[in-house]
Design a protein around this motif. Structure first.
Motif, PDB file in Angstrom:
ATOM      1  N   GLY A  78       2.981 -14.687  -2.370  1.00 53.42           N
ATOM      2  CA  GLY A  78       2.733 -14.175  -3.716  1.00 53.42           C
ATOM      3  C   GLY A  78       3.746 -13.196  -4.256  1.00 53.42           C
ATOM      4  N   PHE A  79       4.910 -13.043  -3.578  1.00 53.96           N
ATOM      5  CA  PHE A  79       5.879 -12.062  -4.059  1.00 53.96           C
ATOM      6  C   PHE A  79       6.415 -12.440  -5.438  1.00 53.96           C
ATOM      7  CE2 PHE A  79      10.121 -10.188  -4.432  1.00 53.96           C
ATOM      8  CZ  PHE A  79       9.835  -8.856  -4.193  1.00 53.96           C
ATOM      9  N   HIS A  80       6.685 -13.717  -5.668  1.00 56.88           N
ATOM     10  CA  HIS A  80       7.215 -14.127  -6.962  1.00 56.88           C
ATOM     11  C   HIS A  80       6.197 -13.868  -8.069  1.00 56.88           C
ATOM     12  CE1 HIS A  80       8.228 -16.892 -10.282  1.00 56.88           C
ATOM     13  NE2 HIS A  80       9.475 -16.676  -9.933  1.00 56.88           N
ATOM     14  N   THR A  81       4.934 -14.131  -7.793  1.00 54.73           N
ATOM     15  CA  THR A  81       3.876 -13.864  -8.771  1.00 54.73           C
ATOM     16  C   THR A  81       3.805 -12.382  -9.094  1.00 54.73           C
ATOM     17  OG1 THR A  81       2.596 -15.760  -7.980  1.00 54.73           O
ATOM     18  CG2 THR A  81       1.401 -14.086  -9.238  1.00 54.73           C
ATOM     19  N   LEU A  82       3.881 -11.543  -8.054  1.00 55.03           N
ATOM     20  CA  LEU A  82       3.850 -10.096  -8.253  1.00 55.03           C
ATOM     21  C   LEU A  82       5.061  -9.647  -9.055  1.00 55.03           C
ATOM     22  CD1 LEU A  82       2.909  -7.198  -7.771  1.00 55.03           C
ATOM     23  CD2 LEU A  82       4.049  -7.287  -5.538  1.00 55.03           C
ATOM     24  N   LEU A  83       6.239 -10.135  -8.701  1.00 59.26           N
ATOM     25  CA  LEU A  83       7.452  -9.736  -9.411  1.00 59.26           C
ATOM     26  C   LEU A  83       7.379 -10.119 -10.881  1.00 59.26           C
ATOM     27  CD1 LEU A  83      10.236  -8.519  -9.309  1.00 59.26           C
ATOM     28  CD2 LEU A  83      11.126 -10.705  -8.472  1.00 59.26           C
ATOM     29  N   GLY A  97       0.819  -1.208   0.000  1.00 56.93           N
ATOM     30  CA  GLY A  97       0.000   0.000   0.000  1.00 56.93           C
ATOM     31  C   GLY A  97       0.851   1.255   0.000  1.00 56.93           C
ATOM     32  N   VAL A  98       1.935   1.254   0.761  1.00 59.74           N
ATOM     33  CA  VAL A  98       2.849   2.395   0.792  1.00 59.74           C
ATOM     34  C   VAL A  98       3.488   2.585  -0.582  1.00 59.74           C
ATOM     35  CG1 VAL A  98       4.996   3.287   1.779  1.00 59.74           C
ATOM     36  CG2 VAL A  98       3.296   2.204   3.261  1.00 59.74           C
ATOM     37  N   LEU A  99       3.891   1.478  -1.184  1.00 58.00           N
ATOM     38  CA  LEU A  99       4.497   1.526  -2.517  1.00 58.00           C
ATOM     39  C   LEU A  99       3.516   2.102  -3.531  1.00 58.00           C
ATOM     40  CD1 LEU A  99       6.740   0.851  -4.506  1.00 58.00           C
ATOM     41  CD2 LEU A  99       5.926  -1.515  -4.539  1.00 58.00           C
ATOM     42  N   ALA A 100       2.276   1.664  -3.468  1.00 56.24           N
ATOM     43  CA  ALA A 100       1.258   2.170  -4.390  1.00 56.24           C
ATOM     44  C   ALA A 100       1.034   3.667  -4.203  1.00 56.24           C
ATOM     45  CB  ALA A 100      -0.054   1.411  -4.188  1.00 56.24           C
ATOM     46  N   LEU A 143       0.212  -0.215 -10.720  1.00 52.72           N
ATOM     47  CA  LEU A 143      -0.767  -0.083  -9.630  1.00 52.72           C
ATOM     48  C   LEU A 143      -1.788  -1.217  -9.668  1.00 52.72           C
ATOM     49  CD1 LEU A 143      -1.392   3.772  -9.646  1.00 52.72           C
ATOM     50  CD2 LEU A 143      -0.340   2.440  -7.807  1.00 52.72           C
ATOM     51  N   ALA A 144      -2.197  -1.610 -10.859  1.00 52.88           N
ATOM     52  CA  ALA A 144      -3.151  -2.720 -10.988  1.00 52.88           C
ATOM     53  C   ALA A 144      -2.524  -4.011 -10.460  1.00 52.88           C
ATOM     54  CB  ALA A 144      -3.577  -2.887 -12.440  1.00 52.88           C
ATOM     55  N   ALA A 145      -1.243  -4.229 -10.761  1.00 50.58           N
ATOM     56  CA  ALA A 145      -0.557  -5.429 -10.275  1.00 50.58           C
ATOM     57  C   ALA A 145      -0.436  -5.413  -8.757  1.00 50.58           C
ATOM     58  CB  ALA A 145       0.832  -5.529 -10.914  1.00 50.58           C
ATOM     59  N   LEU A 146      -0.114  -4.266  -8.197  1.00 51.98           N
ATOM     60  CA  LEU A 146      -0.020  -4.143  -6.745  1.00 51.98           C
ATOM     61  C   LEU A 146      -1.382  -4.356  -6.093  1.00 51.98           C
ATOM     62  CD1 LEU A 146       2.329  -1.018  -6.447  1.00 51.98           C
ATOM     63  CD2 LEU A 146       2.945  -3.417  -6.091  1.00 51.98           C
ATOM     64  N   GLY A 147      -2.425  -3.804  -6.726  1.00 53.69           N
ATOM     65  CA  GLY A 147      -3.770  -3.976  -6.186  1.00 53.69           C
ATOM     66  C   GLY A 147      -4.198  -5.427  -6.184  1.00 53.69           C
ATOM     67  N   ALA A 148      -3.882  -6.153  -7.263  1.00 52.42           N
ATOM     68  CA  ALA A 148      -4.226  -7.576  -7.331  1.00 52.42           C
ATOM     69  C   ALA A 148      -3.486  -8.360  -6.261  1.00 52.42           C
ATOM     70  CB  ALA A 148      -3.901  -8.117  -8.722  1.00 52.42           C
ATOM     71  N   ARG A 159       2.989   7.286 -17.284  1.00 47.63           N
ATOM     72  CA  ARG A 159       1.642   7.277 -16.689  1.00 47.63           C
ATOM     73  C   ARG A 159       0.929   5.969 -16.989  1.00 47.63           C
ATOM     74  NH1 ARG A 159       1.337  12.816 -18.310  1.00 47.63           N
ATOM     75  NH2 ARG A 159       0.178  12.198 -20.172  1.00 47.63           N
ATOM     76  N   GLU A 160       1.045   5.497 -18.224  1.00 46.23           N
ATOM     77  CA  GLU A 160       0.406   4.234 -18.593  1.00 46.23           C
ATOM     78  C   GLU A 160       1.021   3.065 -17.828  1.00 46.23           C
ATOM     79  OE1 GLU A 160       0.509   3.662 -22.764  1.00 46.23           O
ATOM     80  OE2 GLU A 160      -0.623   5.475 -23.239  1.00 46.23           O
ATOM     81  N   ALA A 161       2.335   3.067 -17.742  1.00 41.64           N
ATOM     82  CA  ALA A 161       3.018   2.002 -17.009  1.00 41.64           C
ATOM     83  C   ALA A 161       2.639   2.034 -15.539  1.00 41.64           C
ATOM     84  CB  ALA A 161       4.535   2.147 -17.168  1.00 41.64           C
ATOM     85  N   ALA A 162       2.551   3.241 -14.985  1.00 37.69           N
ATOM     86  CA  ALA A 162       2.206   3.387 -13.563  1.00 37.69           C
ATOM     87  C   ALA A 162       0.834   2.785 -13.271  1.00 37.69           C
ATOM     88  CB  ALA A 162       2.246   4.862 -13.158  1.00 37.69           C
ATOM     89  N   GLN A 163      -0.116   2.987 -14.178  1.00 30.12           N
ATOM     90  CA  GLN A 163      -1.451   2.426 -13.971  1.00 30.12           C
ATOM     91  C   GLN A 163      -1.416   0.906 -13.957  1.00 30.12           C
ATOM     92  OE1 GLN A 163      -4.225   4.149 -13.087  1.00 30.12           O
ATOM     93  NE2 GLN A 163      -2.693   5.791 -12.957  1.00 30.12           N
ATOM     94  N   ASP A 164      -0.600   0.322 -14.834  1.00 31.89           N
ATOM     95  CA  ASP A 164      -0.501  -1.141 -14.865  1.00 31.89           C
ATOM     96  C   ASP A 164       0.240  -1.679 -13.647  1.00 31.89           C
ATOM     97  OD1 ASP A 164      -1.920  -1.263 -17.194  1.00 31.89           O
ATOM     98  OD2 ASP A 164      -0.181  -1.537 -18.505  1.00 31.89           O
TER      99      ASP A 164
END
Length: 234
Positions: free
Chosen positions: A136-141, A76-79, A222-227, A215-220
């Motif tokens: 899930g860190f490996h999945t996120l990475l 959450g802090v990272l996001a 953020l989506a990965a972090l949210g998931a 900006r586009e990359a940031a949104q993606d």
């Protein structure tokens, strides 16, 4: 205005659960998982032992929830950093911030380092997997590397699997510290900068991305972090 009982009860349950988790965290860091008992957690939280079991059936389930919460908060802090500044979504910036969060939070550092002195039996799952992988860190990475490659922020001349391994190995090395030169001998902020420079030099492209791409990359990202955070809620 006062709350009726139906509304107040969930709030009371939540507050009590937070007290239990806070007590468990304090004891985990002070004594390590092996020595902490549910009796001591209840005593520290100033509740009855049976009340702890109303929230979690076993000590292991309680601490598993604690680890999920710690990692969820770090994500959450990272996001939040990325929402403030799209450039924070760059690979070197993300990995640097993950490291900073680890240095500030001894529980997440123990999770990533697989510190059995702190985590005890929780460091490795019954299936023999490191807890950081189970969370899930490996999945996120892997998802982040996919996003960075898709937006041209990371070179595609190297296989994605090699890039995932590089990030994981370098980050873990910086977290656990060196042997010839112990990490404690280098200031945390300087270590974070060195890590960021290392990832940038090794993996990022030499082309400076424009603001629209970021900006586009940031949104993606953020989506990965949210998931990943949603997965940690279950």
């Amino acid at each position: 205005m006062t709350l009726d009982r139906s509304a107040a009860a969930p709030q009371a349950d939540h507050a009590r659960a937070e007290r239990i988790l806070a007590a468990a965290r304090e004891l985990l860091l002070a004594w390590g998982y092996k020595r902490v008992t549910v009796d001591e957690i209840a005593r520290r939280a100033r509740i009855g032992k049976g009340t702890v079991y109303l929230h979690w059936k076993t000590k292991q389930m309680l601490f598993a929830e604690l680890l999920r919460r710690e990692l969820r908060e770090a994500l959450g802090v990272l996001a939040a950093e990325i929402r403030e500044n799209s450039a924070a979504a760059l690979p070197s910036k993300v990995v640097r911030e993950v490291f900073v969060q680890q240095t500030r939070n001894p529980v997440t550092r123990a999770i990533h380092a697989g510190d059995s002195d702190v985590l005890g039996a929780l460091a490795v799952t019954p299936a023999g997997r490191p807890v950081i992988q189970e969370l899930g860190f490996h999945t996120l990475l892997a998802r982040l590397v996919e996003v960075w490659r898709a937006h041209g922020l990371m070179a595609v001349t190297t296989p994605a699997a090699d890039q995932i391994y590089t990030i994981d190995a370098v980050l873990t090395g910086f977290i656990t510290g060196g042997l010839a030169v112990p990490g404690e001998d280098v200031r945390p902020d300087h270590r974070a900068d060195l890590l960021g420079h290392t990832i940038k030099a090794a993996l990022e492209t030499s082309v400076t991305p424009d603001e629209a791409v970021l900006r586009e990359a940031a949104q993606d990202v953020l989506a990965a972090l949210g998931a990943a955070r949603d997965t940690l809620m279950t």
